[in-house]
Design a protein around this motif. Sequence first.
Motif, mmCIF file in Angstrom:
data_model
loop_
_atom_site.group_PDB
_atom_site.id
_atom_site.type_symbol
_atom_site.label_atom_id
_atom_site.label_comp_id
_atom_site.label_asym_id
_atom_site.label_seq_id
_atom_site.Cartn_x
_atom_site.Cartn_y
_atom_site.Cartn_z
ATOM 1 N N ASN A 116 16.982 9.065 4.363
ATOM 2 C CA ASN A 116 15.651 9.514 3.942
ATOM 3 C C ASN A 116 15.482 10.961 4.367
ATOM 4 O OD1 ASN A 116 15.568 6.551 4.821
ATOM 5 N ND2 ASN A 116 13.791 6.734 3.454
ATOM 6 N N TRP A 151 4.850 12.178 4.238
ATOM 7 C CA TRP A 151 4.061 11.260 3.404
ATOM 8 C C TRP A 151 3.515 10.082 4.217
ATOM 9 C CZ3 TRP A 151 5.331 10.050 -2.347
ATOM 10 C CH2 TRP A 151 5.461 11.239 -3.064
ATOM 11 N N TYR A 168 17.084 1.188 2.839
ATOM 12 C CA TYR A 168 17.248 2.640 2.947
ATOM 13 C C TYR A 168 18.456 2.958 3.805
ATOM 14 C CZ TYR A 168 12.693 3.668 0.878
ATOM 15 O OH TYR A 168 11.653 3.795 0.020
ATOM 16 N N LEU A 202 10.292 13.099 -2.227
ATOM 17 C CA LEU A 202 10.995 12.089 -1.429
ATOM 18 C C LEU A 202 12.412 11.970 -1.968
ATOM 19 C CD1 LEU A 202 8.429 9.150 -1.212
ATOM 20 C CD2 LEU A 202 8.828 10.974 0.446
ATOM 21 N N SER A 214 15.977 9.843 -1.145
ATOM 22 C CA SER A 214 16.555 8.803 -0.289
ATOM 23 C C SER A 214 17.735 8.141 -0.985
ATOM 24 C CB SER A 214 15.495 7.747 0.052
ATOM 25 O OG SER A 214 14.979 7.185 -1.122
ATOM 26 N N ARG A 247 11.888 9.399 10.517
ATOM 27 C CA ARG A 247 12.841 8.958 9.494
ATOM 28 C C ARG A 247 13.603 7.711 9.935
ATOM 29 N NH1 ARG A 247 16.195 14.061 7.594
ATOM 30 N NH2 ARG A 247 15.256 15.094 9.390
ATOM 31 N N TYR A 298 0.929 2.978 -1.448
ATOM 32 C CA TYR A 298 1.853 2.812 -0.317
ATOM 33 C C TYR A 298 1.091 2.254 0.881
ATOM 34 C CZ TYR A 298 4.998 5.794 -3.009
ATOM 35 O OH TYR A 298 5.794 6.312 -3.975
ATOM 36 N N TYR A 309 9.625 12.059 3.930
ATOM 37 C CA TYR A 309 9.114 10.716 4.255
ATOM 38 C C TYR A 309 8.172 10.776 5.451
ATOM 39 C CZ TYR A 309 11.787 8.054 0.858
ATOM 40 O OH TYR A 309 12.237 7.519 -0.311
ATOM 41 N N PHE A 350 12.665 4.349 8.590
ATOM 42 C CA PHE A 350 13.039 3.877 7.251
ATOM 43 C C PHE A 350 14.478 3.406 7.183
ATOM 44 C CE2 PHE A 350 9.573 6.869 6.756
ATOM 45 C CZ PHE A 350 8.707 6.145 5.955
#
Lengths: 775, 142
Positions: free
Chosen positions: A321, A328, A318, A308, A310, A333, A374, A325, A336
């Motif tokens: 990113n 995951w 953020y 990752l 960022s 994107r 997460y 991302y 984020f």
Amino acid sequence: MHLNEDSASIRTPDKQETASISSRDKRNLILLEELRQTKERLELAQIAADVVSWEWDLVNNAVYRSANSPKLYGCPDAATMDYAAWWRTIHPDDHYILRDEVQACLAGRREFYAEFRVIWPDGTIRWLLGKGKVYKDTSGVPWKMSGVNIDITEKKQAIESLQASEARLRLALATGKMGEWSFDPRSKRVYWSREQEGVFGLRPGEFEGTIAAFLKRLHPEDVEGVRSRFESAIASESPTYESQYRILRSDGEIRWVASRAAFERGAERQVLKVVGVIVDITDLKNTEESLQRSEEQLRMITNSLPVLMSYVDSGETYRFNNATYEDWFHRPRSFFVGKHIREALGDEAYEVLRPYLRRALAGENVSFESEVSYRDSKKRFVRANYIPDVDELKRVCGIFVLVTDISIQKQIEASLRESEIRFRTLADSMPQIVWSAGTDGRIDYLNQRFFDYTGAKRADFESIEWTRWIHPEDLGSVQRAWADAVQNHGVFEKEMRIGNVRHRSDYRWFLARAVPVRDSDGRVVKWFGTWTEIQHQKQVEGDLREARERLSLSHEVLEAEVARRTEELRSALKEKEVLIKEVHHRVKNNLNVVSSLLGLQSSAIEDPSAKDAFRESQNRIESIALIHESLYRSKDLSRVDFSEYLRSFIRALFHSYGVDWERHPADIQIERVEVSVDVAIPCSLIVNELVSNALKHAFRGREIGKISVRLGSVGGQHVLTVEDDGVSFPESIDFDNSPSLGLQLVTTLTKQIDGVLRLYREGGTKFVLQFPRSK
Amino acid sequence: MSSSHNFPETCSPGLPQQARLLVVEDEGIVAMHMESRLASLGYRVIGLAATGEQAIEVASQHRPDLVLMDIGLRGEMDGVTAATWITENLGVPVVFLTAYSDGETLARVQSLPPYGYVLKPCRNETLQSVIERALSRYRSPF
């Protein structure tokens, strides 16, 4: 030093002016109405021209701004901003200039004029022009400032662009990368300056001056584009023309150029002349391309890395990113960007990360490993790096975030640890000493058994060579063998004594073995070895060796004893043989003595028949004596070489009867046979009687004839033949029942040796005696 | 039977051709029988010896015309050795008496001056002819 807006200027006329209106009444009202209309028009004009007016009451420190302020400041409440709020919108780089300008204006040195930047809440930066003047009271003290703001962003950009383009032009001219040209549509002639020819790689004056000559020097793919753009520019009545395309230089090189031209037109808008410049922009193009490429590469790298990446601003939001991302968290994107970390990753994750974020935002480079739950992803073990983004004023603007998933690595580490524990547990429980060594041959692990046996402590082992526990006599050869194995990657095997470190004398035998452990490429990466105690084995071996030695010794003693006894027996046998020989000799001598006695006795006898009887007896005795002589000369003392005996005996017998052997030898044909003494004596007596009989009777009154004696074997029988060619044996005599002593002896002895005697009377006399071989 | 018999020379006064013989034989009776037979053949036996040493002693003393020598004798010296000494030192011929002939004995006997040998048992005639042949060769070797 504060500015005001002036949307309320209508409501705040000069005090003196207000007084004059009230006194002139209607005229004033008309004027006021005109003024209002004028102001209204002004206000509309301001709105239309995007001009914001402002007024700053210095006495009350109040600011008034026109209603169209949001257009310039980008926030809805811009018209009512107080001074502090307004100041915050100013770009920090412009604070100094603005402050200086206001002070100069208030000091009466000049009117207010400033170009400055404001930052909109969304981050947009705009250029504003501020103009204004100061109003002073009668005593010269400023009490008000008013003025206008205009957005000059486009103008600024145009200027900047112009400046940049001018700079490029200057640079291009200086470096010979620019040329001028012109075109006359009526004559169709094209003119190129020397610099222009230089751009195309031509010598001065080399250009032919036609459109065709120009077009042939363009990249084939760009010819059509250039032509159509030029023609459409002419047709569109545009005053200018601009184009970028590739040219072919005379040296074959392809280069990019930018061409600009201006059209000079006549009253009918027809083109009278075209004047232009051409600039070599190859380097710029290349730079752009490589920039684009490297940006592309960077983007690809960023997105293809399984980590990752960022950028988080100082508000923990953020700003960038990478694509990971999406992998995951299974969200685009865009989800984020602009989101606070807590919102993007969830409360639980944020609580774990917060302390590290705080440290990074305080300017520290932070690295950590942690398990994070997460919200939109599974629980992961991560290694994270937070690198603060610090500006030139040492302020932290944000954090570069790099996060790697190390869950698998952690799992491997855990299982490795577990297998290591299992191995050690296993190794410690083994009855052998187990160890491992690195490729350099240094031991890096020993199991518990080693420490139990040697009495060493693990702590000692770190600082002491393992060879310390080896018996000094074995040390040299063990070290050599080990060094050899390590060098040649062979199997190490050696017997050695290992002792207890505290009791040096207590050494025991061990068999040391080690094998190299290889990786998938066959490289030796480690050594694994064991020491197995073989004390008992050694003991047994030693005992066995001793037993063998003892056995060998006993064997030797036994051999010697056997040899001694054999020698004893041999000598005893020899003694016995000598004794037997002596006995035979004695017997023979005794028989000779007997024979002599008979001889002596007979010498006194006158009667011839009595004398013959004595002589016959003597011959019989001597034949027996001869057997004994043969015996003691024979090798085996119990058997007689009968053939040899018969030759001597018959010859002697002939002598005794006064027959000259030289003249009348007997015909003797005898096979070599050996007979035992039991057979030899009877047999010799038989031969004595038969040969004597032939000598006495066969040739009476005549010359002696032929006497033959034969001995041979047929089947299991010996066959003895005594034959003469003299007078045949009288038919009248039955030899089986003869009164003659000689024939009686023959008959008796034949029976004694299980023989058969036959008599044949053709042409003489022939006796055939058959007797068994075994006798 | 180690005794020896010495006969005085006067004991057999007779013909000058009467040869004087020494008989070497370890069996006394056998020797006696031999002496009797020789006497019947007209020889004068001047002595009987039972061993090689005695034979040399008597022969040295009485110088016989011939020695009748048995090969197998008791004692250190056998008949062949004694005969060799007597022939070489005294010049007296020797006739061997042997009951049995094996190759080895014959080879030894034949290596000596050829005075002859007699195989026992033998008739008187044989004995006499061998003695006479030996005596005549000795007396007139040419």
